[in-house]
Design an enzyme around this catalytic site. Structure first.
Site, short mmCIF file in Angstrom:
data_model
loop_
_atom_site.label_atom_id
_atom_site.label_comp_id
_atom_site.label_asym_id
_atom_site.label_seq_id
_atom_site.Cartn_x
_atom_site.Cartn_y
_atom_site.Cartn_z
N ARG B 61 0.73 -1.15 0.52
CA ARG B 61 0.26 0.02 -0.29
C ARG B 61 0.71 0.85 -0.15
NH1 ARG B 61 2.80 1.90 3.23
NH2 ARG B 61 1.33 3.23 3.42
N ALA B 63 0.16 5.19 -2.29
CA ALA B 63 -0.04 5.67 -3.72
C ALA B 63 1.40 5.11 -4.38
CB ALA B 63 -0.02 6.60 -3.24
N ARG B 104 -7.17 -0.84 -7.18
CA ARG B 104 -7.32 0.28 -5.60
C ARG B 104 -8.11 1.82 -6.84
NH1 ARG B 104 -4.00 0.76 -0.33
NH2 ARG B 104 -6.56 1.67 0.04
N GLN B 207 -1.85 2.17 10.09
CA GLN B 207 -0.47 2.68 9.42
C GLN B 207 0.58 2.97 9.93
OE1 GLN B 207 -3.50 2.62 7.87
NE2 GLN B 207 -3.33 2.07 6.01
N ASP B 248 -1.72 10.47 -2.28
CA ASP B 248 -2.53 9.75 -3.08
C ASP B 248 -2.86 10.21 -4.00
OD1 ASP B 248 -3.52 8.96 0.00
OD2 ASP B 248 -2.88 6.76 -1.36
N ASN B 258 -6.01 11.78 0.69
CA ASN B 258 -4.54 10.79 1.43
C ASN B 258 -5.12 10.73 2.74
OD1 ASN B 258 -1.74 10.37 1.99
ND2 ASN B 258 -1.90 12.17 3.66
#
Lengths: 357, 357
Positions: B61, B63, B104, B207, B248, B258
């Protein structure tokens, strides 16, 4: 009696399927909130130090419920002091009272309840338990009555068909019975006046996911949980009419200490034109403090952040900062709902006008 | 070369102890980020559908890392298409490309990388794998180089002795190597220019707690975690100089998608006079979108909020809303750091001046 009031009473009956705090068979019974929603277990406490420990460990939490538990704790302390010291109980009780008062620092209801119980001491003749139990029961009953009053006032203040967002748990689990913020939500739901109820999960202790969802679903009120940090995005994209929260201590100027995240929620609400409502009984006000600057904010064990649902999640070696309350300036609050009346756009004068001081 | 640059290179060498995304022995190797920090395990992927699944399931994960993984996925897709269809591989590959692109929705790097890989197709003679692998490696190498450039630029923009706060993971795990937001933090740390690094745990996927803490601690950079909702209280009580996040997707006017919570953090930063820095390579800009209104925001499974580590944490019957990104308006951003230069007080003209358009 208007339709809303009828519904408040019906709903009250409906949610009597549990009592978070109850005096039963000469002991304090607490629904252990650390185990919810997976397990519904009750603790039976027979000494004041056990009550202090239960408050410290959050078996019971929520400012009004902490105050009520402490009041019953004083009853247990008096029983032990009488057994040890007879008519010298008033001196013998002091260590237990100090222990209870120190169990948690932020919620002023704890010290308020102990102070009120202490106010009965001088008039007591002989064994103190019965008189003090009557006082503790009065504190408990008055809190429940205040909840119903606030629920009516708060629900009346909301716009019709409101989408609301709450944080943490200010419900039946956190009070003498019906709830502060959740009392308003219960009453508004009973009137058919709610479009949607969103609940922040409320890290690190997950009071929203574990407790608020549990008690509202039990009353048949649908809830949608979200991560705390999604609240501003919720306001920006789905439309929220009002944020409704409880309080742990309110200073004389209306600055409000409540669960960590409340302040960030209030900043987001203001940025989106979303109303911000605090619901709290008079016992939550601390008029000895001019502003929120002086409210002590409890920091708890880093492990609450480093773990999730009881299991370690963070990288080994990481430290955490875990303040569990924050202070929302009065200027970000549209209304404080108390059992004595509404305080709109709170400031020192408006707080004094409703609460006294 | 100034002192800061020397340190960036040293620090870069120091953190080469893992590679989140790597082409090895003819396959794509991914450090499985779902298992960190408890387990450090690598997946070996030999087909494009497996890469698409790994992106969808968040084994990889971030971007830029998603874009790089997708580029290598195109290599695997081309290998399979060549095996199936020989010189007809350009038609045979389309289903895999569509599958990768749909893995995604929010991070534009995914589609950017596929588009760039596709740009090589026409010039290829015969078996396509070698030429496409060279292009994927170029994308990877350029991302790493961009990280170092942004790290220097961003660290130079920070005030001396800064206390910084980051959200989610925009680090070596999320990019080709050094990190975007965490690249700036690494470079500033190496210069001795940081007072403190705070990291939001970043619900629901954690995260911050799982990934950012893991990779910064591995580099010897002390971190303090906090619940996401504590960020405003942190700003109000401890003082933060700058929030530093990745992105992102960035629209032509500087509006930035984001990780969920970024917007709420930006609102809080503005309320406290805290600077807000976005760090993202050119591949994260989507100049086809005038504003952030048009950025698709992914909603993921409610179970990410309701459960943790396979265990339920929320009350049974509760539902959850789980948007995993939000959009921060350009007006709340003080600077976007790109490898092409700084974009201060971003708007359409300033973005165009640095990124083109």
């Amino acid at each position: 009696m208007n339709r809303g009031e009828v519904h408040v009473e019906q709903s009250s009956a409906a949610q009597e399927s549990f009592r978070a705090v109850e005096w039963r068979d000469g002991a304090l019974q607490l629904l252990d909130q650390r185990l919810l929603p997976q397990r519904e277990e009750y603790l039976t406490l027979k000494t004041a130090p056990d009550v202090a420990q239960a408050i410290h460990d959050m078996a019971v939490r929520g400012a009004p419920a902490i105050g009520i538990a402490a009041a019953y704790g004083v009853v247990l302390a008096a029983r032990a002091a009488w057994q040890r010291a007879g008519n010298g109980w008033r001196e013998a009780i002091e260590a237990d009272l100090a222990h209870l008062a120190a169990a948690r620092p932020t919620a002023v209801n704890l010290r308020w309840a102990i102070k009120r119980m202490r106010g009965r001491f001088n008039a007591i003749q002989g064994e103190p338990e019965a008189a003090l139990l009557a006082e503790a029961r009065a504190i408990h009953d008055e809190d429940r009555a205040a909840n119903f009053k606030m629920a009516r006032l708060g629900a009346g203040w909301l716009p019709p068909d409101a989408a609301v967002l709450t944080h943490c748990n200010a419900g039946a689990l956190a009070t003498g019975g019906y709830g502060t913020a959740l009392g308003v939500i219960r009453a508004a739901h009973a009137r058919g006046a709610l479009k949607a109820v969103y609940v922040n999960e409320t890290r690190p202790w997950l009071q929203g996911a574990r407790l608020t969802a549990w008690e509202l679903l039990r009353d048949g009120i649908p809830v949608t949980l979200l991560a705390d940090a999604a609240a501003a995005h919720l306001m920006a994209t789905r439309g929220i009419d009002c944020v409704i929260v409880g309080a742990d201590r309110i200073a004389a100027n209306g600055d409000t200490a409540n669960k960590i995240g409340t302040y960030m929620l209030a900043l987001s609400a203001r940025a989106h034109g979303v109303k911000f409502m605090v619901v709290a009984p008079g016992s939550t006000f601390d008029l000895s403090l001019d502003s929120g600057r002086d409210i002590p904010v409890e920091a708890r064990d880093a492990a609450e952040v480093l773990r999730h649902g009881g299991r370690p999640v963070a990288a080994a070696g990481a430290t955490a900062w875990n303040p569990v309350f924050d202070v929302t300036p009065a200027g970000l609050i549209d209304v404080i709902v108390t059992e004595k009346g509404l305080i709109e756009r709170p400031d020192a004068a408006r707080v004094a006008a409703v609460i006294g001081g």
